[in-house]
Design a protein around this motif. Structure first.
Motif, PDB file in Angstrom:
ATOM      1  N   THR A 125       0.856  -1.195   0.000  1.00  0.00           N
ATOM      2  CA  THR A 125       0.000   0.000   0.000  1.00  0.00           C
ATOM      3  C   THR A 125       0.894   1.248   0.000  1.00  0.00           C
ATOM      4  O   THR A 125       2.034   1.187   0.467  1.00  0.00           O
ATOM      5  CB  THR A 125      -0.897   0.075   1.256  1.00  0.00           C
ATOM      6  N   TYR A 137      -2.738   4.120   1.825  1.00  0.00           N
ATOM      7  CA  TYR A 137      -3.595   3.619   2.898  1.00  0.00           C
ATOM      8  C   TYR A 137      -2.902   3.766   4.264  1.00  0.00           C
ATOM      9  O   TYR A 137      -1.695   3.544   4.384  1.00  0.00           O
ATOM     10  CB  TYR A 137      -3.902   2.137   2.641  1.00  0.00           C
ATOM     11  N   SER A 159      -5.995   6.263  -3.891  1.00  0.00           N
ATOM     12  CA  SER A 159      -5.432   6.982  -5.038  1.00  0.00           C
ATOM     13  C   SER A 159      -4.246   6.292  -5.701  1.00  0.00           C
ATOM     14  O   SER A 159      -4.005   6.500  -6.879  1.00  0.00           O
ATOM     15  CB  SER A 159      -5.006   8.382  -4.609  1.00  0.00           C
ATOM     16  N   CYS A 160      -3.501   5.471  -4.974  1.00  0.00           N
ATOM     17  CA  CYS A 160      -2.243   4.981  -5.547  1.00  0.00           C
ATOM     18  C   CYS A 160      -2.418   3.709  -6.377  1.00  0.00           C
ATOM     19  O   CYS A 160      -1.632   3.434  -7.266  1.00  0.00           O
ATOM     20  CB  CYS A 160      -1.210   4.749  -4.452  1.00  0.00           C
ATOM     21  N   ARG A 161      -3.422   2.941  -6.077  1.00  0.00           N
ATOM     22  CA  ARG A 161      -3.739   1.698  -6.814  1.00  0.00           C
ATOM     23  C   ARG A 161      -2.600   0.661  -6.785  1.00  0.00           C
ATOM     24  O   ARG A 161      -2.492  -0.183  -7.657  1.00  0.00           O
ATOM     25  CB  ARG A 161      -4.100   2.005  -8.283  1.00  0.00           C
TER      26      ARG A 161
HETATM   27 FE1  FES Z   1      -5.102   1.159  -1.939  1.00  0.00          FE
HETATM   28 FE2  FES Z   1      -3.505   3.265  -2.353  1.00  0.00          FE
HETATM   29  S1  FES Z   1      -3.272   1.666  -0.936  1.00  0.00           S
HETATM   30  S2  FES Z   1      -5.279   2.647  -3.433  1.00  0.00           S
END
Ligand code: FES
Length: 357
Positions: A34, A37, A46-48
């Protein structure tokens, strides 16, 4: 609240109905990377980087932001997942300076770690224009280099949701997006509501936000971590001293719901005011004024002297002639003992505390 069952990498997991896929994976110790998160902050998604694959539809889902549904079957490591994570890292790198060797966050950068883990040697989208954003460092505590920011928004959320300062937020759009204080000024600007708690720095997964006093003082792997209690007031916030060569380099946060500062919160003093520890003028021995000059004495001599003086005043003028002032820097227990001593041993109720000055 009812529970439902999902299958993650072949393992069945029973979770609350409101859990996310990331919660379910964490429950069975399956690690999902992550960047944006944090368990103590609202979701940003936002990072996906945290994408996983729905085994039935083949869709990629952001695990931190996707609620579980009963019977879901999820795979956390497939070719498709790895390819997507790599692509997201390449996109982040394409708008990030390539200066890891001199970056303060080297060795403590989540982006650097993931790029290494996923073997992303060169972004296929070219590199950002150098020095796109001005580095803001006109205050004594925090350097803010938006060029290294990946817009994960953890700093903004911790500032707004935990510290409640409302000092920073996103401005602009597209490639010009960045985190800033109002009017894109320095954190220390007159109208800035930043209180320099350092929480934004603690949350930053890259070197976008760094501690100025710690600059050049040591790499993450060189710092010894010492958990301790902040010495500044009776709240008892738990902090992590990061020490090199027996000197405090910086103060880090500890996240523990049993602590009085569960999200690692500190005030500006707790975060930055530790120069006194090694200050050459710090008093380390008691002093008694003799012939108008302070002289260093032993603790035994200082205690005998104080006991004799207090005893004499009490004998000649009564306990009420004595007053005691104690400190917010002592623990609650120490303050309790002090007032007990003043009342019980010296016979005075004239006891006060510097917090009321
Ligand atoms: Fe899930 Fe960034 S940690 S989208």
């Amino acid at each position: 609240m009812g529970t439902i069952t999902v299958t993650i990498d072949g393992q069945q997991v029973e979770v609350d109905q409101q859990a996310t896929l990331l919660d379910a994976a964490n429950k069975v110790d399956i690690e999902i990377p992550t960047l944006c998160y944090h368990p103590d902050l609202t979701l940003h998604g936002s990072c996906r980087i945290c994408v996983v694959e729905d085994a039935e539809s083949g869709n990629l889902l952001a695990s931190c932001a996707t609620p579980v549904t009963d019977g879901m079957k999820i795979k956390t490591i497939t070719d498709k997942v790895i390819e997507a994570r790599k692509m997201n890292l390449e996109l982040l790198l394409s708008d990030h300076p390539n200066d890891c060797m001199t970056c303060e966050a080297d060795g403590a950068c989540d982006l650097q770690e993931l790029v290494y883990e996923y073997d992303v040697s060169e972004p296929s989208f070219g590199l950002m224009e150098e020095g796109k954003f001005e580095v803001k460092n006109e205050n004594p505590f925090i350097e803010f280099d938006s060029n290294k920011c990946i817009l994960c928004g953890k700093c903004v959320r911790v500032d707004n949701e935990v510290q409640c300062s409302g000092a920073i937020d996103f401005i602009e759009r597209g490639f010009s997006s960045k985190v800033a204080v109002p009017f894109d000024q320095d954190l220390g600007a007159d109208f800035s509501s930043c209180v320099f708690c350092g929480q934004c720095v603690e949350m930053c997964p890259t070197g976008a936000l760094t501690y100025k006093p710690a600059k050049g003082q040591g790499r993450e792997y060189e710092l010894e971590k010492v958990e301790t209690t902040c010495p500044y007031c009776g709240v008892g916030c738990q902090i992590e001293l990061q020490v090199k060569d027996n000197k405090i380099v910086q103060v880090g946060s500890i996240y523990d719901e049993d602590h009085p500062n569960p999200v690692g919160e500190t005030c500006v003093k707790g975060r930055f005011a530790y120069d006194f520890v090694d200050h050459p003028e710090r008093l380390t021995k008691p002093l008694i004024k003799k012939d108008g000059e302070f002289e260093e004495v032993s603790w035994d001599e200082a205690l005998d002297y104080t006991a004799q003086k207090l005893g004499k005043i009490k004998e000649e003028d009564g306990g009420e002639a004595i007053a005691g002032l104690t400190s917010a820097r002592c623990s609650n227990e120490e303050n309790y003992i002090f007032q007990k001593f003043m009342r019980g041993a010296l016979g005075t109720n004239s006891v006060d505390h510097c917090a009321r000055l």
